[in-house]
Design an enzyme around this catalytic site. Sequence first.
Site, PDB file in Angstrom:
ATOM      1  N   GLU A  78      44.785   0.248  -9.913  1.00 25.48           N
ATOM      2  CA  GLU A  78      46.139   0.723  -9.653  1.00 25.48           C
ATOM      3  C   GLU A  78      47.102  -0.446  -9.647  1.00 25.48           C
ATOM      4  O   GLU A  78      46.858  -1.473  -9.005  1.00 25.48           O
ATOM      5  CB  GLU A  78      46.213   1.471  -8.330  1.00 25.48           C
ATOM      6  CG  GLU A  78      47.578   2.060  -8.051  1.00 25.48           C
ATOM      7  CD  GLU A  78      47.594   3.088  -6.939  1.00 25.48           C
ATOM      8  OE1 GLU A  78      48.686   3.601  -6.632  1.00 25.48           O
ATOM      9  OE2 GLU A  78      46.522   3.387  -6.391  1.00 25.48           O
ATOM     10  N   ASP A 115      37.857  11.165  -2.338  1.00 24.32           N
ATOM     11  CA  ASP A 115      38.451   9.894  -1.952  1.00 24.32           C
ATOM     12  C   ASP A 115      38.192   9.636  -0.467  1.00 24.32           C
ATOM     13  O   ASP A 115      38.621  10.420   0.379  1.00 24.32           O
ATOM     14  CB  ASP A 115      39.955   9.978  -2.226  1.00 24.32           C
ATOM     15  CG  ASP A 115      40.670   8.658  -2.139  1.00 24.32           C
ATOM     16  OD1 ASP A 115      40.000   7.609  -2.123  1.00 24.32           O
ATOM     17  OD2 ASP A 115      41.920   8.676  -2.119  1.00 24.32           O
ATOM     18  N   ASP A 121      43.380  11.119  -1.010  1.00 22.48           N
ATOM     19  CA  ASP A 121      44.134  11.116   0.246  1.00 22.48           C
ATOM     20  C   ASP A 121      45.640  11.087   0.012  1.00 22.48           C
ATOM     21  O   ASP A 121      46.419  11.233   0.961  1.00 22.48           O
ATOM     22  CB  ASP A 121      43.692   9.966   1.152  1.00 22.48           C
ATOM     23  CG  ASP A 121      43.956   8.581   0.578  1.00 22.48           C
ATOM     24  OD1 ASP A 121      44.404   8.480  -0.585  1.00 22.48           O
ATOM     25  OD2 ASP A 121      43.686   7.590   1.290  1.00 22.48           O
ATOM     26  N   SER A 122      46.074  10.937  -1.235  1.00 24.05           N
ATOM     27  CA  SER A 122      47.510  11.062  -1.529  1.00 24.05           C
ATOM     28  C   SER A 122      48.028  12.460  -1.192  1.00 24.05           C
ATOM     29  O   SER A 122      49.251  12.670  -1.118  1.00 24.05           O
ATOM     30  CB  SER A 122      47.793  10.724  -2.993  1.00 24.05           C
ATOM     31  OG  SER A 122      46.946  11.442  -3.859  1.00 24.05           O
ATOM     32  N   LYS A 144      34.908   7.856  -3.919  1.00 23.62           N
ATOM     33  CA  LYS A 144      35.660   6.655  -4.267  1.00 23.62           C
ATOM     34  C   LYS A 144      35.968   5.850  -3.022  1.00 23.62           C
ATOM     35  O   LYS A 144      36.311   6.406  -1.977  1.00 23.62           O
ATOM     36  CB  LYS A 144      36.969   7.021  -4.972  1.00 23.62           C
ATOM     37  CG  LYS A 144      37.862   5.815  -5.300  1.00 23.62           C
ATOM     38  CD  LYS A 144      39.107   6.222  -6.051  1.00 23.62           C
ATOM     39  CE  LYS A 144      40.202   6.785  -5.182  1.00 23.62           C
ATOM     40  NZ  LYS A 144      40.854   5.749  -4.318  1.00 23.62           N
ATOM     41  N   GLU A 201      38.322   2.580  -1.656  1.00 19.57           N
ATOM     42  CA  GLU A 201      39.323   1.534  -1.847  1.00 19.57           C
ATOM     43  C   GLU A 201      38.759   0.210  -1.358  1.00 19.57           C
ATOM     44  O   GLU A 201      38.194   0.136  -0.260  1.00 19.57           O
ATOM     45  CB  GLU A 201      40.606   1.859  -1.071  1.00 19.57           C
ATOM     46  CG  GLU A 201      41.448   2.932  -1.716  1.00 19.57           C
ATOM     47  CD  GLU A 201      42.836   3.032  -1.087  1.00 19.57           C
ATOM     48  OE1 GLU A 201      43.259   2.066  -0.417  1.00 19.57           O
ATOM     49  OE2 GLU A 201      43.480   4.079  -1.259  1.00 19.57           O
TER      50      GLU A 201
END
Length: 321
Positions: A209, A115, A62-63, A143, A145
């Site tokens: 991270e 993501d 999503d970056s 993935k 978070e």
Amino acid sequence: MSTDTVVLGHSGLAPFLRRYDAPSRVGLKVNAYRGYEVEGLAGALEAPELADCPLECVMVGDSYFMTHLGRSSTVLADDAERAWALDTLVGLVAEVRKELDAHFPAGRRPFLLADLPDGATASPAAALAAGERFRAAGADAVKVELAGDGDLDCLEVLARTGGTTLGHLGYTPQRGELSRHGDSVEDAERMFAQARRVRDAGAAGLIVEMVSEPVNRALSRPDAAGIPLYSVFSGRADWGGQSLNIWDAVVRPARGGRFFPPTAVIEAAEAPTRYTPDLIADRMRELIGLTLDGGFPLSPRTDLTPEEIDLISTTEPWSAR
């Protein structure tokens, strides 16, 4: 313990992992969002010196919303934005899947990681629906978070449906404050406990991270009870996995950052005309070479004392307390 024991214990990622053959072998995860970026990455790996490049994973993250679209964060404002974001990433996964299959032979093809964006872990049902969409688009894994217990519930549901799932700990951009994690003995122990919970929930791998380098190193050591790591802004670890970002390899950050790749040569405003497969290949060839030779990433500053570093270094983080 044998190398085979360690690798085969990671059932979801076992076909892709060779890094435990030697401490110095780093496994690579590369963030790519568009088909032309995959083309450039494949071109970089045509260099003879990268013939045995340990590229394990390509992630559509999503970056993308910050890099290519210029948004200030990956946080989404409302249900309409969340629906748009998921639709966008599903489309990008399908695009990257097509190019991975076209440019990488089966024996050298990295697994494709998708993501889950902000909002996709609002409930286990929402996470499961998003995961199914990503897998239908061609993702090999998803993935999550992990900023709270609800996210862990989502990861567990995804993993127990049979899909390969990775967790993300430390700084979590969707809901976390920008800070370094594991920079005290107490916080390191907390991170180790979190990592064990992620493993026990069924994760096949872990992304960390902005964690302290000693924590990254401890979690990356071969351990039959552990799961493999990729690290972001967390220094370097023997037997570890390193995350790279194609955009960052080419495009200078808006604000100077010494921990970003030193290979970037253009400004974001130049991307529409200069961000091409050929330039991507050139910059990724240099960045991958630096990474494999130990020149990237840099070790972050730490508040840990030498004695505390030694204590963390001798901890077995995957063992039950």
